[in-house]
Design an enzyme around this catalytic site. Sequence first.
Site, mmCIF file in Angstrom:
data_model
loop_
_atom_site.group_PDB
_atom_site.id
_atom_site.type_symbol
_atom_site.label_atom_id
_atom_site.label_comp_id
_atom_site.label_asym_id
_atom_site.label_seq_id
_atom_site.Cartn_x
_atom_site.Cartn_y
_atom_site.Cartn_z
ATOM 1 N N GLY A 18 -13.423 -6.988 10.311
ATOM 2 C CA GLY A 18 -13.108 -6.354 9.117
ATOM 3 C C GLY A 18 -13.919 -6.527 8.080
ATOM 4 O O GLY A 18 -13.810 -5.900 6.854
ATOM 5 N N LYS A 74 0.941 -1.271 -0.017
ATOM 6 C CA LYS A 74 -0.018 -0.035 0.058
ATOM 7 C C LYS A 74 0.715 1.124 -0.096
ATOM 8 O O LYS A 74 0.425 2.233 -0.221
ATOM 9 C CB LYS A 74 -0.927 -0.047 1.179
ATOM 10 C CG LYS A 74 -2.128 -1.131 1.097
ATOM 11 C CD LYS A 74 -2.942 -0.817 2.243
ATOM 12 C CE LYS A 74 -4.121 -2.003 2.191
ATOM 13 N NZ LYS A 74 -5.204 -1.797 3.145
ATOM 14 N N ASN A 134 -4.857 1.811 -1.895
ATOM 15 C CA ASN A 134 -5.506 0.722 -1.859
ATOM 16 C C ASN A 134 -6.212 0.296 -3.031
ATOM 17 O O ASN A 134 -6.918 -0.779 -3.283
ATOM 18 C CB ASN A 134 -6.250 0.246 -0.418
ATOM 19 C CG ASN A 134 -7.642 0.717 -0.477
ATOM 20 O OD1 ASN A 134 -7.591 2.093 -0.677
ATOM 21 N ND2 ASN A 134 -8.605 0.043 -0.290
ATOM 22 N N GLY A 184 1.685 0.240 9.289
ATOM 23 C CA GLY A 184 1.489 0.119 7.761
ATOM 24 C C GLY A 184 0.403 0.962 7.200
ATOM 25 O O GLY A 184 -0.062 2.152 7.785
ATOM 26 N N GLY A 185 0.319 0.535 5.896
ATOM 27 C CA GLY A 185 -0.773 1.516 5.069
ATOM 28 C C GLY A 185 -2.280 1.767 5.747
ATOM 29 O O GLY A 185 -2.840 2.738 5.833
ATOM 30 N N ALA A 186 -2.617 0.367 6.309
ATOM 31 C CA ALA A 186 -3.883 0.456 6.748
ATOM 32 C C ALA A 186 -3.980 1.417 7.923
ATOM 33 O O ALA A 186 -4.838 2.068 8.314
ATOM 34 C CB ALA A 186 -4.246 -1.096 7.098
ATOM 35 N N TYR A 242 -10.931 -10.253 8.935
ATOM 36 C CA TYR A 242 -12.196 -10.796 8.875
ATOM 37 C C TYR A 242 -12.207 -12.312 8.335
ATOM 38 O O TYR A 242 -13.051 -13.115 8.383
ATOM 39 C CB TYR A 242 -12.853 -10.144 7.439
ATOM 40 C CG TYR A 242 -12.032 -10.250 6.389
ATOM 41 C CD1 TYR A 242 -12.179 -11.420 5.601
ATOM 42 C CD2 TYR A 242 -11.324 -9.117 6.033
ATOM 43 C CE1 TYR A 242 -11.446 -11.476 4.219
ATOM 44 C CE2 TYR A 242 -10.642 -9.254 4.731
ATOM 45 C CZ TYR A 242 -10.785 -10.367 3.809
ATOM 46 O OH TYR A 242 -9.965 -10.306 2.822
ATOM 47 N N LEU A 273 -9.158 -5.531 12.045
ATOM 48 C CA LEU A 273 -9.355 -5.476 10.419
ATOM 49 C C LEU A 273 -9.593 -7.013 9.739
ATOM 50 O O LEU A 273 -10.011 -7.031 8.625
ATOM 51 C CB LEU A 273 -8.366 -4.450 9.888
ATOM 52 C CG LEU A 273 -8.777 -3.005 9.623
ATOM 53 C CD1 LEU A 273 -9.074 -2.346 11.041
ATOM 54 C CD2 LEU A 273 -7.702 -2.337 9.002
#
Length: 243
Positions: A223, A63, A84, A124-126, A202, A200
């Site tokens: 998530g 990401k 994303n 990170g990106g999330a 799932y 996040l």
Amino acid sequence: MAHFALIGRRLVHSYSKRYFDNKFCAEGLPHTYDLLELATIDELGYVIEDHQLSGFNVTIPYKQQIMPLLSGLDAEAKAIGAVNVVKVHGKQLIGYNTDAPAFRDTLMPHLKPYHTNALVLGTGGAAKALGHVLNQLGIQHTFVSRTPDSRSIDYREASSRLASTPILINATPVGTYPNVYDMPELELKGLSTKHLVYDLIYNPSPSRLLNEASKYGADTENGLGMLYRQAELSFMIWANIKE
């Protein structure tokens, strides 16, 4: 017919193909969606060409790594510093972030007046997208990392703060299928019925973290709703659909 995909390093856990296959079938669209594992981001150009992609989603660990390869960025993706979703315009790659609005939409129904500060596991990106949303909502937050720096704390300190921090969000892949017995190295005894724990992950549903958090009476969210919402927003970008 258009071709779309999810790119990442390891995608065995992903429900994205299932979601888009069902969506395309239900709407009578002849499009395809694939899961494409890249050993490094340097393979991106070949993958786009080989699969004739019109757009794609991006997940761990690309990401942020993908950003130097893009021709342009949506304003929110630029502000967040992570992408994303990518739309392909000929040779041009335009990056977007649907993680942020999807997280916002799924977080809001859980918020109570006392949810004023949060611990975010991961950097990170999330995690960047989550931090962006928390800033917008006026929720103070601290990032937690196994290798902390000036912008984050370690898990030991996070454990000591948990009782006084009513929101806990896991933005790491720890506990994702097939490693379903794993969970972040956090002491949960500070949790209570006033806590909101958002993971996040799932797959599995619920994660081990959410299972353990529920034992303390915490409100929990996984998530999956965020996945579906960001996927819907992704397709709207690819199809130029406005809400």
